[in-house]
Design a protein around this motif. Structure first.
Motif, PDB file in Angstrom:
ATOM      1  N   LEU A 262       5.652  -6.689 -19.218  1.00  0.00           N
ATOM      2  CA  LEU A 262       6.622  -5.959 -20.018  1.00  0.00           C
ATOM      3  C   LEU A 262       6.059  -4.719 -20.707  1.00  0.00           C
ATOM      4  O   LEU A 262       6.773  -3.731 -20.876  1.00  0.00           O
ATOM      5  CB  LEU A 262       7.211  -6.892 -21.086  1.00  0.00           C
ATOM      6  CG  LEU A 262       7.969  -8.123 -20.575  1.00  0.00           C
ATOM      7  CD1 LEU A 262       8.463  -8.953 -21.758  1.00  0.00           C
ATOM      8  CD2 LEU A 262       9.130  -7.713 -19.697  1.00  0.00           C
ATOM      9  N   ASP A 263       4.808  -4.763 -21.111  1.00  0.00           N
ATOM     10  CA  ASP A 263       4.285  -3.719 -22.004  1.00  0.00           C
ATOM     11  C   ASP A 263       3.425  -2.664 -21.331  1.00  0.00           C
ATOM     12  O   ASP A 263       3.020  -1.705 -21.986  1.00  0.00           O
ATOM     13  CB  ASP A 263       3.464  -4.374 -23.128  1.00  0.00           C
ATOM     14  CG  ASP A 263       4.299  -5.324 -23.962  1.00  0.00           C
ATOM     15  OD1 ASP A 263       5.497  -5.039 -24.140  1.00  0.00           O
ATOM     16  OD2 ASP A 263       3.755  -6.348 -24.422  1.00  0.00           O
ATOM     17  N   HIS A 264       3.095  -2.822 -20.058  1.00  0.00           N
ATOM     18  CA  HIS A 264       2.179  -1.880 -19.415  1.00  0.00           C
ATOM     19  C   HIS A 264       2.679  -1.487 -18.035  1.00  0.00           C
ATOM     20  O   HIS A 264       3.209  -2.325 -17.297  1.00  0.00           O
ATOM     21  CB  HIS A 264       0.778  -2.493 -19.289  1.00  0.00           C
ATOM     22  CG  HIS A 264       0.158  -2.861 -20.598  1.00  0.00           C
ATOM     23  ND1 HIS A 264       0.347  -4.095 -21.188  1.00  0.00           N
ATOM     24  CD2 HIS A 264      -0.633  -2.148 -21.440  1.00  0.00           C
ATOM     25  CE1 HIS A 264      -0.309  -4.132 -22.337  1.00  0.00           C
ATOM     26  NE2 HIS A 264      -0.908  -2.970 -22.515  1.00  0.00           N
ATOM     27  N   GLU A 265       2.486  -0.225 -17.712  1.00  0.00           N
ATOM     28  CA  GLU A 265       2.780   0.251 -16.376  1.00  0.00           C
ATOM     29  C   GLU A 265       1.637  -0.126 -15.435  1.00  0.00           C
ATOM     30  O   GLU A 265       0.516  -0.365 -15.862  1.00  0.00           O
ATOM     31  CB  GLU A 265       2.970   1.769 -16.375  1.00  0.00           C
ATOM     32  CG  GLU A 265       4.167   2.241 -17.190  1.00  0.00           C
ATOM     33  CD  GLU A 265       4.320   3.751 -17.139  1.00  0.00           C
ATOM     34  OE1 GLU A 265       3.455   4.406 -16.520  1.00  0.00           O
ATOM     35  OE2 GLU A 265       5.284   4.267 -17.704  1.00  0.00           O
ATOM     36  N   SER A 266       1.930  -0.144 -14.149  1.00  0.00           N
ATOM     37  CA  SER A 266       0.905  -0.487 -13.162  1.00  0.00           C
ATOM     38  C   SER A 266      -0.010   0.703 -12.903  1.00  0.00           C
ATOM     39  O   SER A 266       0.418   1.858 -12.963  1.00  0.00           O
ATOM     40  CB  SER A 266       1.549  -0.924 -11.845  1.00  0.00           C
ATOM     41  OG  SER A 266       2.313  -2.091 -12.019  1.00  0.00           O
ATOM     42  N   ALA A 267      -1.261   0.400 -12.626  1.00  0.00           N
ATOM     43  CA  ALA A 267      -2.217   1.401 -12.162  1.00  0.00           C
ATOM     44  C   ALA A 267      -2.596   1.048 -10.725  1.00  0.00           C
ATOM     45  O   ALA A 267      -2.493  -0.109 -10.301  1.00  0.00           O
ATOM     46  CB  ALA A 267      -3.444   1.431 -13.052  1.00  0.00           C
ATOM     47  N   VAL A 268      -3.040   2.041  -9.973  1.00  0.00           N
ATOM     48  CA  VAL A 268      -3.305   1.852  -8.555  1.00  0.00           C
ATOM     49  C   VAL A 268      -4.740   2.262  -8.219  1.00  0.00           C
ATOM     50  O   VAL A 268      -5.208   3.308  -8.671  1.00  0.00           O
ATOM     51  CB  VAL A 268      -2.330   2.685  -7.685  1.00  0.00           C
ATOM     52  CG1 VAL A 268      -2.614   2.482  -6.209  1.00  0.00           C
ATOM     53  CG2 VAL A 268      -0.890   2.294  -8.000  1.00  0.00           C
ATOM     54  N   TRP A 269      -5.420   1.412  -7.447  1.00  0.00           N
ATOM     55  CA  TRP A 269      -6.747   1.716  -6.951  1.00  0.00           C
ATOM     56  C   TRP A 269      -6.697   1.709  -5.423  1.00  0.00           C
ATOM     57  O   TRP A 269      -5.963   0.907  -4.819  1.00  0.00           O
ATOM     58  CB  TRP A 269      -7.745   0.651  -7.384  1.00  0.00           C
ATOM     59  CG  TRP A 269      -8.148   0.715  -8.835  1.00  0.00           C
ATOM     60  CD1 TRP A 269      -9.293   1.237  -9.344  1.00  0.00           C
ATOM     61  CD2 TRP A 269      -7.393   0.254  -9.950  1.00  0.00           C
ATOM     62  NE1 TRP A 269      -9.290   1.129 -10.731  1.00  0.00           N
ATOM     63  CE2 TRP A 269      -8.143   0.529 -11.119  1.00  0.00           C
ATOM     64  CE3 TRP A 269      -6.140  -0.362 -10.097  1.00  0.00           C
ATOM     65  CZ2 TRP A 269      -7.698   0.206 -12.403  1.00  0.00           C
ATOM     66  CZ3 TRP A 269      -5.703  -0.692 -11.360  1.00  0.00           C
ATOM     67  CH2 TRP A 269      -6.459  -0.408 -12.499  1.00  0.00           C
ATOM     68  N   THR A 270      -7.472   2.588  -4.811  1.00  0.00           N
ATOM     69  CA  THR A 270      -7.495   2.637  -3.359  1.00  0.00           C
ATOM     70  C   THR A 270      -8.867   3.093  -2.879  1.00  0.00           C
ATOM     71  O   THR A 270      -9.610   3.759  -3.601  1.00  0.00           O
ATOM     72  CB  THR A 270      -6.394   3.580  -2.822  1.00  0.00           C
ATOM     73  OG1 THR A 270      -6.358   3.489  -1.389  1.00  0.00           O
ATOM     74  CG2 THR A 270      -6.676   5.026  -3.206  1.00  0.00           C
ATOM     75  N   GLY A 271      -9.175   2.712  -1.643  1.00  0.00           N
ATOM     76  CA  GLY A 271     -10.460   3.117  -1.079  1.00  0.00           C
ATOM     77  C   GLY A 271     -10.776   2.356   0.192  1.00  0.00           C
ATOM     78  O   GLY A 271     -10.027   1.480   0.633  1.00  0.00           O
ATOM     79  N   SER A 272     -11.901   2.671   0.770  1.00  0.00           N
ATOM     80  CA  SER A 272     -12.350   2.057   2.008  1.00  0.00           C
ATOM     81  C   SER A 272     -12.851   0.639   1.762  1.00  0.00           C
ATOM     82  O   SER A 272     -13.361   0.314   0.694  1.00  0.00           O
ATOM     83  CB  SER A 272     -13.468   2.896   2.653  1.00  0.00           C
ATOM     84  OG  SER A 272     -14.024   2.236   3.751  1.00  0.00           O
ATOM     85  N   THR A 273     -12.703  -0.219   2.775  1.00  0.00           N
ATOM     86  CA  THR A 273     -13.218  -1.588   2.675  1.00  0.00           C
ATOM     87  C   THR A 273     -14.621  -1.688   3.283  1.00  0.00           C
ATOM     88  O   THR A 273     -15.196  -2.781   3.306  1.00  0.00           O
ATOM     89  CB  THR A 273     -12.292  -2.562   3.414  1.00  0.00           C
ATOM     90  OG1 THR A 273     -12.163  -2.146   4.788  1.00  0.00           O
ATOM     91  CG2 THR A 273     -10.930  -2.597   2.762  1.00  0.00           C
ATOM     92  N   LYS A 274     -15.150  -0.596   3.766  1.00  0.00           N
ATOM     93  CA  LYS A 274     -16.468  -0.626   4.422  1.00  0.00           C
ATOM     94  C   LYS A 274     -17.564  -0.332   3.405  1.00  0.00           C
ATOM     95  O   LYS A 274     -17.345   0.330   2.420  1.00  0.00           O
ATOM     96  CB  LYS A 274     -16.507   0.411   5.566  1.00  0.00           C
ATOM     97  CG  LYS A 274     -15.447   0.124   6.632  1.00  0.00           C
ATOM     98  CD  LYS A 274     -15.453   1.181   7.701  1.00  0.00           C
ATOM     99  CE  LYS A 274     -14.378   0.923   8.752  1.00  0.00           C
ATOM    100  NZ  LYS A 274     -14.348   1.968   9.813  1.00  0.00           N
TER     101      LYS A 274
END
Length: 274
Positions: A262-274
């Motif tokens: 309810l109180d926080h927006e989502s943050a997104v992380w991305t990157g290679s799995t190698k």
């Protein structure tokens, strides 16, 4: 009258040197089946789905252990254990769906209220974490962060998602299809605020390089072990989450999470799995 006799190679039970056959240990399989049924019933009920998720997780764990015992000949109810395992996995998935549906609905309502001037807009900024840098933004949620970077909220909460590492699920893993690849991340939530924060509902969503949803994996080796309870001020909580992806799209992983619904927006992380 003829008296019963025994051949030299046969001895009646109770004779010296003879042991009764070991009793099957079927308790965990039965428990898995019962918990799976009850968990699924609770999981489909709005506002009780969280209880279904907890019971489903227990059914999943008991089912895995019970099936393993049956495979070793220590139990005779492998069918009940596997059924409980499957029902437990379904309970967890249904609970996750309910969480996403309710979170989306609440987010939409909050957005409408904010647009009408009923609530102030919460802002967040990103700051460097160990192993990387981030682009700060004072007025809006920034773009995707790199794995290892930290996202900081105005109320003092900080979230970090580690770089993905390969994970080999157990034979009875739920959410994993043979031939896919699985990767595990560790999510850390630090409470730099003044009040305790309940992070039980902090469940991430993930997608692969093609944008398809990556399935969350559960097994007996803690492939996924969600957050539990509250994080006190000045303390932190860590949880591991494992996701399965098709081999042709497993080169990149995107993880999205909010510390509370309810109180926080989502943050997104991305990157290679190698």
């Amino acid at each position: 009258m003829t008296m019963p006799t025994h051949s030299p190679d046969q001895q009646p039970w109770g004779a010296p040197g003879m042991q009764p056959p070991a009793q099957p240990r079927n308790g965990l399989g039965v428990s898995a089946l019962v918990l799976g049924i009850v968990g699924l019933l609770f999981a489909i009920i709005p506002f009780l789905f969280w209880l279904g998720g907890i019971l489903g997780l227990l059914a999943l764990i008991f089912g895995i252990i019970g099936a393993s015992r049956a495979g070793k000949g220590l139990a005779t109810n492998k069918g009940a254990a596997v059924t409980g395992l499957v029902l437990g996995a379904l309970s967890i998935l249904v609970s996750i769906v309910w969480t996403v549906v309710i979170a989306t609905a609440v987010s939409d309502v909050a957005e409408e209220i904010q647009k009408s001037g009923g609530l102030p807009t919460t802002t967040a900024s990103a700051e460097p974490g160990a192993g990387g840098t981030a682009t700060p933004s004072a007025d809006a949620t920034p773009g995707a962060l790199k794995f290892g970077e930290t996202f900081a909220y105005d109320d003092g909460l900080k979230v970090t998602v580690s770089a993905p590492r390969a994970h080999k699920p157990d034979a009875f893993a739920a959410g994993f299809t043979k031939g896919n690849k699985a990767f595990q991340v560790t999510i850390t939530i630090v409470n730099g605020g003044k009040e305790a924060v309940d992070v039980t509902a902090a469940l991430p969503n993930a997608s692969d390089a093609n944008g398809a949803t990556a399935e969350m994996v559960f097994d007996g080796s803690n492939a996924t072990k969600p957050f539990e309870g509250k994080v006190l001020p000045g303390k932190q909580a860590k949880a591991d989450f494992t996701f399965a992806m098709a081999p042709d799209a497993a080169g990149e992983l995107q993880v999205e999470i909010a510390p509370t619904v309810l109180d926080h927006e989502s943050a997104v992380w991305t990157g290679s799995t190698k």
